[in-house]
Design a protein around this motif. Structure first.
Motif, PDB file in Angstrom:
ATOM      1  N   ALA A   1       0.835  -1.098   0.008  1.00  0.00           N
ATOM      2  CA  ALA A   1      -0.113  -0.081   0.029  1.00  0.00           C
ATOM      3  C   ALA A   1       0.916   1.169   0.098  1.00  0.00           C
ATOM      4  CB  ALA A   1      -0.938   0.051   1.252  1.00  0.00           C
ATOM      5  N   VAL A   2       2.144   1.129   0.591  1.00  0.00           N
ATOM      6  CA  VAL A   2       2.774   2.509   0.845  1.00  0.00           C
ATOM      7  C   VAL A   2       3.401   2.478  -0.823  1.00  0.00           C
ATOM      8  CG1 VAL A   2       5.182   3.042   1.572  1.00  0.00           C
ATOM      9  CG2 VAL A   2       3.437   2.225   3.223  1.00  0.00           C
ATOM     10  N   VAL A   3       3.881   1.532  -1.343  1.00  0.00           N
ATOM     11  CA  VAL A   3       4.597   1.592  -2.571  1.00  0.00           C
ATOM     12  C   VAL A   3       3.158   2.394  -3.699  1.00  0.00           C
ATOM     13  CG1 VAL A   3       5.178   0.322  -4.768  1.00  0.00           C
ATOM     14  CG2 VAL A   3       5.994  -0.283  -2.614  1.00  0.00           C
ATOM     15  N   ALA A   4       1.999   1.544  -3.544  1.00  0.00           N
ATOM     16  CA  ALA A   4       0.850   2.185  -4.444  1.00  0.00           C
ATOM     17  C   ALA A   4       0.652   3.513  -3.966  1.00  0.00           C
ATOM     18  CB  ALA A   4      -0.124   1.247  -4.129  1.00  0.00           C
ATOM     19  N   GLY A   5       0.687   3.907  -2.928  1.00  0.00           N
ATOM     20  CA  GLY A   5       0.270   5.157  -2.243  1.00  0.00           C
ATOM     21  C   GLY A   5       1.324   6.434  -2.997  1.00  0.00           C
ATOM     22  N   LEU A   6       2.661   5.842  -3.087  1.00  0.00           N
ATOM     23  CA  LEU A   6       3.742   6.967  -3.598  1.00  0.00           C
ATOM     24  C   LEU A   6       3.251   7.133  -4.818  1.00  0.00           C
ATOM     25  CD1 LEU A   6       6.903   5.385  -1.713  1.00  0.00           C
ATOM     26  CD2 LEU A   6       5.882   7.539  -1.408  1.00  0.00           C
ATOM     27  N   VAL A   7       3.225   6.150  -5.567  1.00  0.00           N
ATOM     28  CA  VAL A   7       2.622   6.163  -7.105  1.00  0.00           C
ATOM     29  C   VAL A   7       1.358   7.090  -7.202  1.00  0.00           C
ATOM     30  CG1 VAL A   7       2.304   5.033  -9.203  1.00  0.00           C
ATOM     31  CG2 VAL A   7       3.892   4.112  -7.693  1.00  0.00           C
ATOM     32  N   ALA A   8       0.503   6.764  -6.363  1.00  0.00           N
ATOM     33  CA  ALA A   8      -0.837   7.389  -6.669  1.00  0.00           C
ATOM     34  C   ALA A   8      -0.827   8.743  -6.520  1.00  0.00           C
ATOM     35  CB  ALA A   8      -1.792   6.827  -5.482  1.00  0.00           C
ATOM     36  N   LEU A   9       0.038   9.063  -5.414  1.00  0.00           N
ATOM     37  CA  LEU A   9       0.363  10.719  -5.493  1.00  0.00           C
ATOM     38  C   LEU A   9       0.678  11.528  -6.869  1.00  0.00           C
ATOM     39  CD1 LEU A   9       1.954  10.998  -2.102  1.00  0.00           C
ATOM     40  CD2 LEU A   9      -0.290  11.852  -2.645  1.00  0.00           C
ATOM     41  N   SER A  10       1.585  10.706  -7.408  1.00  0.00           N
ATOM     42  CA  SER A  10       2.250  11.224  -8.855  1.00  0.00           C
ATOM     43  C   SER A  10       0.923  10.858  -9.890  1.00  0.00           C
ATOM     44  CB  SER A  10       3.445  10.242  -9.170  1.00  0.00           C
ATOM     45  OG  SER A  10       4.476  10.463  -8.555  1.00  0.00           O
ATOM     46  N   TYR A  11       0.116  10.013  -9.709  1.00  0.00           N
ATOM     47  CA  TYR A  11      -0.994   9.920 -10.431  1.00  0.00           C
ATOM     48  C   TYR A  11      -1.813  11.006 -10.434  1.00  0.00           C
ATOM     49  CZ  TYR A  11      -0.883   5.410 -13.132  1.00  0.00           C
ATOM     50  OH  TYR A  11      -0.696   4.514 -14.118  1.00  0.00           O
ATOM     51  N   ALA A  12      -2.215  11.408  -9.122  1.00  0.00           N
ATOM     52  CA  ALA A  12      -3.337  12.277  -8.886  1.00  0.00           C
ATOM     53  C   ALA A  12      -2.894  13.848  -9.262  1.00  0.00           C
ATOM     54  CB  ALA A  12      -3.598  12.579  -7.333  1.00  0.00           C
ATOM     55  N   GLU A  13      -1.559  14.067  -9.278  1.00  0.00           N
ATOM     56  CA  GLU A  13      -1.151  15.403 -10.281  1.00  0.00           C
ATOM     57  C   GLU A  13      -1.244  15.285 -11.437  1.00  0.00           C
ATOM     58  OE1 GLU A  13       2.767  18.364 -10.075  1.00  0.00           O
ATOM     59  OE2 GLU A  13       2.445  16.757  -8.516  1.00  0.00           O
ATOM     60  N   MET A  14      -0.638  14.170 -11.988  1.00  0.00           N
ATOM     61  CA  MET A  14      -0.833  13.830 -13.576  1.00  0.00           C
ATOM     62  C   MET A  14      -2.256  14.172 -13.835  1.00  0.00           C
ATOM     63  SD  MET A  14       2.063  13.273 -15.398  1.00  0.00           S
ATOM     64  CE  MET A  14       3.619  12.444 -15.034  1.00  0.00           C
ATOM     65  N   ALA A  15      -3.038  13.502 -13.171  1.00  0.00           N
ATOM     66  CA  ALA A  15      -4.496  13.359 -13.782  1.00  0.00           C
ATOM     67  C   ALA A  15      -5.167  14.686 -13.693  1.00  0.00           C
ATOM     68  CB  ALA A  15      -5.298  12.396 -13.147  1.00  0.00           C
ATOM     69  N   SER A  16      -4.866  15.256 -12.581  1.00  0.00           N
ATOM     70  CA  SER A  16      -5.187  16.506 -12.256  1.00  0.00           C
ATOM     71  C   SER A  16      -4.845  17.745 -13.314  1.00  0.00           C
ATOM     72  CB  SER A  16      -5.137  17.294 -10.954  1.00  0.00           C
ATOM     73  OG  SER A  16      -5.539  18.472 -10.753  1.00  0.00           O
ATOM     74  N   ALA A  17      -3.765  17.589 -13.899  1.00  0.00           N
ATOM     75  CA  ALA A  17      -2.974  18.722 -14.676  1.00  0.00           C
ATOM     76  C   ALA A  17      -3.330  18.195 -16.264  1.00  0.00           C
ATOM     77  CB  ALA A  17      -1.222  18.543 -14.769  1.00  0.00           C
TER      78      ALA A  17
END
Length: 486
Positions: free
Chosen positions: A70-86
């Motif tokens: 979950a920690v690994v997925a969470g780290l990537v999810a933060l990058s995903y969230a910024e990419m998808a928002s931009a």
């Protein structure tokens, strides 16, 4: 050589994707994305993996494996969230990497994700088929061997239930996003309720002695895998990570999001938080009810544990809802996979008809039909257990690209790319940690998974250099001419 280098590193203008994706309807809300994410992440894995990993790798420390994954997925999810928002474009990592790193790198990331969707749809559909046949068998309803198994199995011809299941899901997602999301929302609520019922009822049967020792001593299993100690926990992470990859299905539908700067980060991060909480709770209860060794070679540990604890009716109810709830994972995967295929066609990397949006329904129907046909062929005609880890391998490659992609993205935010509604915290440290954590999990996959990923990568390179590069160039010339004419 200089021209080739320039070509493969050519970055797409984000305004081109905005224009092309404008044909789709922006109708999905945060609630819809939470249902889509939870429905895809909390699939069959939550009812099987906690017991399997506990018995074969980590013992009671399976909970630690889930938390590390979950920690690994969470780290990537933060990058995903910024990419998808931009960049709220269809195709998630493929489209983003095309914009921030270049055409070739976008193709690699997208091609890696495509392996996930083709295999995952077939894998879950076949799992649903097996569970459905198991539920109706006590009623005296049994399919003949040739209709219950793929042609590659002894006596098999086609898994007819798998074919029917995939076709039903195709029918649902061609009704339109709003209709699909209504069905998805109801099924997700039912599935989460089933999980909560197991947690509450199972908690009454916990014996604290089953948690001791929480981290068993290390040894090597007969099949060469690690059990116990940190090595066993690490082996568990590589198996479990498959459970957390569903948040990419949210990002793949960015082009259909209402107010994507807010809904995308909330959907991605929120669904992951809910899923992690449920996974950890289920694993703690399961290994507390019975000693982890009881779950070895047990295909239905949750149902078995409830029956052994004296709750047969609850076990049947949970399993029935779990079977129905598997449709949520299929809906999410087929929606996301079809949007990725649409993105390839939109850009000319694959035949252009795949990138067409149906005028009446405003959906990529050709892409939906394509993923349906391929998934039916894989799920109905082939055995694919040996390919299951390829799902994780392909996704992890895309995750590494997305993590690194945040660096060039930051330089362009507020210029040719919109300032996102969410920015990854602790920049520039967090994207690097996301990349390294994904690489760490990838390294833990077995050698067969890495080999199959390499074969898939080689096939992708052949398609790119033999077809995609030329047709992408032709497509860009046509786009330039259209803009000049306009």
């Amino acid at each position: 050589m200089a021209n080739l280098f320039k070509r493969i590193n050519r970055k797409e203008d984000p305004s081109v994707y905005e224009k092309k994706d404008s044909e789709m309807v922006r109708s999905l809300t945060t609630k819809d994305f939470l249902a889509l994410g939870v429905g895809t992440i909390v699939s069959t894995a939550i009812f099987t993996l906690p017991g399997i990993v506990a018995a074969h790798n980590a013992g009671p420390a399976v909970t630690i494996s889930f938390l590390l994954a979950a920690v690994v997925a969470g780290l990537v999810a933060l990058s995903y969230a910024e990419m998808a928002s931009a960049m709220p474009f269809a195709g998630s990592a493929y489209s983003w990497i095309n914009v921030v790193l270049g055409e070739f790198w976008g193709w690699v990331a997208g091609w890696a994700l495509l392996a996930e969707y083709f295999i995952a749809v077939s894998f879950v559909a076949a799992g649903l088929s097996a569970n459905f046949r198991g539920l109706i068998a006590p009623l005296g309803i049994n399919f003949p061997t040739y209709l219950a198994n793929p042609i590659s199995s002894k006596g098999g011809l086609v898994d007819i239930c798998t074919v029917a299941i995939i076709l039903i899901v195709m029918f649902l997602i061609t009704r339109g996003d709003k209709q699909t999301s209504k069905v998805e929302n109801v099924l997700v609520i039912l599935k989460v309720l089933a999980v909560l019922v197991f947690i509450v009822v199972g908690a009454t049967a916990i014996h604290l002695g089953n948690y001791v020792p929480f981290i068993p001593a290390h040894h090597v299993n007969a099949d060469g895998t690690n059990f116990g100690g940190f090595s066993g926990i690490y082996a568990g992470v590589s198996v479990i990570f498959l459970s957390y990859i569903g948040f990419d299905s949210i990002a793949a539908n960015s082009a259909e999001a209402k107010d994507p700067q807010k809904t995308m980060p909330r959907g991605i991060i929120g669904s992951l938080v809910i899923a992690v909480t449920l996974f950890v709770a289920v694993s703690l209860v399961l290994v507390g009810m019975f000693k982890y060794t009881n779950y070895a070679n047990n295909a239905e540990p949750v149902g078995w544990a409830l029956r052994q604890a004296g709750h047969p009716l609850v076990a049947s109810g949970v399993q029935i809802i779990a079977v129905v709830g598997m449709f949520t994972a299929l809906i999410g995967m087929m929606m996301a996979g079809s949007r990725l295929i649409y993105s390839f066609g939109r850009d000319g990397m694959l035949p252009k008809f795949l990138g067409k949006v149906d005028k009446a329904r405003r959906l990529p129907l050709n892409a939906i039909i394509t993923i349906t046909v391929i998934s039916v062929l894989i799920g109905a005609l082939l055995t694919f257990n040996f390919l299951s880890q390829l799902i994780s391998a392909g996704t992890l490659i895309a995750f590494m690209f997305v993590s690194l992609g945040v660096y060039p993205l930051r330089k362009r935010e507020g210029k040719d790319i919109s300032v996102p509604g969410f920015k990854e915290p602790l920049y520039p440290i967090m994207p690097a940690l996301g990349f390294l954590a994904s690489l760490w999990v990838f390294w833990g996959l077995d050698n067969d998974a890495k080999l199959y990923a390499l074969v898939w990568f080689i096939i992708g390179m052949i398609i790119y250099f033999a077809y995609g590069m030329k047709h992408r160039a032709d497509s860009q010339k046509a786009e330039t001419k259209d803009n000049e004419d306009f």
